[in-house]
Write an enzyme that holds these catalytic residues in place. Structure first.
Site, PDB file in Angstrom:
ATOM      1  N   ALA A  22      42.805  37.894  40.311  1.00  0.00           N
ATOM      2  CA  ALA A  22      44.971  37.328  40.816  1.00  0.00           C
ATOM      3  C   ALA A  22      45.228  38.587  40.607  1.00  0.00           C
ATOM      4  O   ALA A  22      46.660  38.989  40.968  1.00  0.00           O
ATOM      5  CB  ALA A  22      45.074  36.600  39.557  1.00  0.00           C
ATOM      6  N   THR A  23      44.190  39.684  40.277  1.00  0.00           N
ATOM      7  CA  THR A  23      45.502  40.464  40.507  1.00  0.00           C
ATOM      8  C   THR A  23      45.542  41.867  41.914  1.00  0.00           C
ATOM      9  O   THR A  23      46.280  42.504  42.384  1.00  0.00           O
ATOM     10  CB  THR A  23      44.825  41.843  39.694  1.00  0.00           C
ATOM     11  OG1 THR A  23      43.192  42.221  39.885  1.00  0.00           O
ATOM     12  CG2 THR A  23      44.772  41.625  38.474  1.00  0.00           C
ATOM     13  N   ASN A  46      38.264  32.023  42.841  1.00  0.00           N
ATOM     14  CA  ASN A  46      38.227  33.633  43.843  1.00  0.00           C
ATOM     15  C   ASN A  46      37.655  34.732  43.745  1.00  0.00           C
ATOM     16  O   ASN A  46      37.406  35.292  44.786  1.00  0.00           O
ATOM     17  CB  ASN A  46      39.987  33.601  43.791  1.00  0.00           C
ATOM     18  CG  ASN A  46      40.164  34.703  44.197  1.00  0.00           C
ATOM     19  OD1 ASN A  46      40.673  34.636  45.890  1.00  0.00           O
ATOM     20  ND2 ASN A  46      40.790  36.283  44.113  1.00  0.00           N
ATOM     21  N   TYR A  90      24.814  39.517  50.583  1.00  0.00           N
ATOM     22  CA  TYR A  90      26.423  38.307  49.965  1.00  0.00           C
ATOM     23  C   TYR A  90      26.422  37.487  51.162  1.00  0.00           C
ATOM     24  O   TYR A  90      26.313  36.418  49.952  1.00  0.00           O
ATOM     25  CB  TYR A  90      27.093  39.934  50.652  1.00  0.00           C
ATOM     26  CG  TYR A  90      29.144  38.981  51.060  1.00  0.00           C
ATOM     27  CD1 TYR A  90      29.752  39.723  49.706  1.00  0.00           C
ATOM     28  CD2 TYR A  90      29.279  38.335  52.280  1.00  0.00           C
ATOM     29  CE1 TYR A  90      30.724  38.502  50.249  1.00  0.00           C
ATOM     30  CE2 TYR A  90      29.961  38.042  52.249  1.00  0.00           C
ATOM     31  CZ  TYR A  90      31.261  38.291  51.291  1.00  0.00           C
ATOM     32  OH  TYR A  90      32.815  37.389  51.239  1.00  0.00           O
ATOM     33  N   VAL A 130      34.295  37.875  34.911  1.00  0.00           N
ATOM     34  CA  VAL A 130      33.361  36.834  35.390  1.00  0.00           C
ATOM     35  C   VAL A 130      32.532  36.668  35.443  1.00  0.00           C
ATOM     36  O   VAL A 130      31.693  36.050  34.889  1.00  0.00           O
ATOM     37  CB  VAL A 130      33.841  35.814  36.841  1.00  0.00           C
ATOM     38  CG1 VAL A 130      36.035  35.863  36.696  1.00  0.00           C
ATOM     39  CG2 VAL A 130      33.751  36.890  38.088  1.00  0.00           C
ATOM     40  N   ARG A 160      40.331  41.937  35.975  1.00  0.00           N
ATOM     41  CA  ARG A 160      39.466  43.298  34.248  1.00  0.00           C
ATOM     42  C   ARG A 160      40.959  44.146  34.376  1.00  0.00           C
ATOM     43  O   ARG A 160      40.713  44.559  32.951  1.00  0.00           O
ATOM     44  CB  ARG A 160      38.471  43.207  35.444  1.00  0.00           C
ATOM     45  CG  ARG A 160      37.055  42.390  35.699  1.00  0.00           C
ATOM     46  CD  ARG A 160      35.874  42.684  36.569  1.00  0.00           C
ATOM     47  NE  ARG A 160      36.518  43.798  37.950  1.00  0.00           N
ATOM     48  CZ  ARG A 160      35.666  44.276  38.896  1.00  0.00           C
ATOM     49  NH1 ARG A 160      34.128  44.334  38.920  1.00  0.00           N
ATOM     50  NH2 ARG A 160      36.516  44.717  39.651  1.00  0.00           N
ATOM     51  N   LYS A 220      27.685  33.937  49.141  1.00  0.00           N
ATOM     52  CA  LYS A 220      28.501  32.605  49.272  1.00  0.00           C
ATOM     53  C   LYS A 220      28.132  32.063  49.731  1.00  0.00           C
ATOM     54  O   LYS A 220      28.820  30.101  49.915  1.00  0.00           O
ATOM     55  CB  LYS A 220      29.404  33.733  50.994  1.00  0.00           C
ATOM     56  CG  LYS A 220      30.420  34.733  50.503  1.00  0.00           C
ATOM     57  CD  LYS A 220      30.596  34.315  49.056  1.00  0.00           C
ATOM     58  CE  LYS A 220      31.975  35.188  48.677  1.00  0.00           C
ATOM     59  NZ  LYS A 220      33.411  34.761  47.832  1.00  0.00           N
TER      60      LYS A 220
END
Length: 249
Positions: free
Chosen positions: A9-10, A84, A150, A58, A33, A154
């Site tokens: 959320a940063t 997220n 990657y 996470v 973090r 996903k």
């Protein structure tokens, strides 16, 4: 008013989503973090609503457990989880890939979703209510060259979302899987390890999505009537026709 926990959320999509939900009057738990950035975002959002911050990675199960267990009683009943947090590292063929990059993507994008959800789901099941939103990517729809790991992570998020829905619908818990296309955030800067010149080319010659666009989509899904569950949503910028094809001027 809902209590909404948002990982990553940063910055980027996570921060925009936290801002939107805060302005809508929800209580938000922002996770990240970097303690100094968390406190800055907390101060900013506190002008609109109650905010609680949790610092953890996470991909580290012990940190996830300790952080979420530390929530005060009045913050423990989480109505909405926004998974997220995630990352992309490198754009190399498998033969030249760095295993540290692979581990980082698998740990953050897959294990991170599982670790946080495992902590939140029991409370939702007890209350027979809740909503989980997982951030996947259009990379799950079509594997692209040099992005195999990657894309695989996903694709795993898609499968996890489907599995959650199968397990949790009977408990009144909605599950939404969001697949954004090209969004202009720090994503490419992280992928190219701070190479601004290379990262900027990803968004050149067209109008990419903004973090706010994805936040709007997440809010739409969360704020839908209780009998409505948006199971999957794919969002492209108008110039992108599929994961590998962007029409540039």
């Amino acid at each position: 008013m809902k209590t909404i926990l948002i990982t990553g959320a940063t910055s980027g999509i996570g921060k925009s989503t936290a801002e939107l939900f805060a302005k809508q009057g929800n209580r938000v738990i922002i996770c990240g973090r970097r303690s100094e950035v968390l406190e800055s975002v907390k101060t900013e959002l506190s002008a609109f609503t109650e905010v609680f911050s949790l610092q953890f990675d996470v991909s580290n199960l012990e940190q996830v457990e300790n952080a979420i267990n530390s929530l005060p009683a009045e913050w423990k009943n989480i109505d909405v989880l926004i998974n997220n947090a995630g990352n992309a590292h490198g754009l190399d063929p498998l033969s030249a890939g760095k295993t540290d990059d692979w581990d980082s993507m698998i740990d953050g994008n897959v294990k991170g979703v599982l670790y946080v959800a495992k902590m939140i789901i029991p409370g939702m099941k007890e209350r027979n209510s809740g909503h989980i939103v997982n951030l996947s990517s259009v990379a799950a729809r079509q594997t692209y060259i040099n992005g195999v790991v990657y894309c695989a992570t996903k694709k795993a998020v898609d499968v996890i979302s489907e599995g959650m829905r199968l397990e949790l619908t009977e408990f009144g818990i909605r599950v939404t899987n969001i697949q954004p296309g090209a969004v202009e955030t720090d994503f490419s800067l992280v992928r190219f390890k701070g190479d601004n010149e290379r990262a900027s080319t990803v968004y050149a010659g067209y109008e990419p999505l903004k973090a706010e666009d994805i936040a709007d989509a997440i809010a739409y899904c969360v704020n839908a009537p209780k009998h409505v569950n948006v199971s999957d949503m794919t969002i492209y910028p108008s110039a992108q026709s599929e994961p590998r094809t962007i029409y540039r001027k």
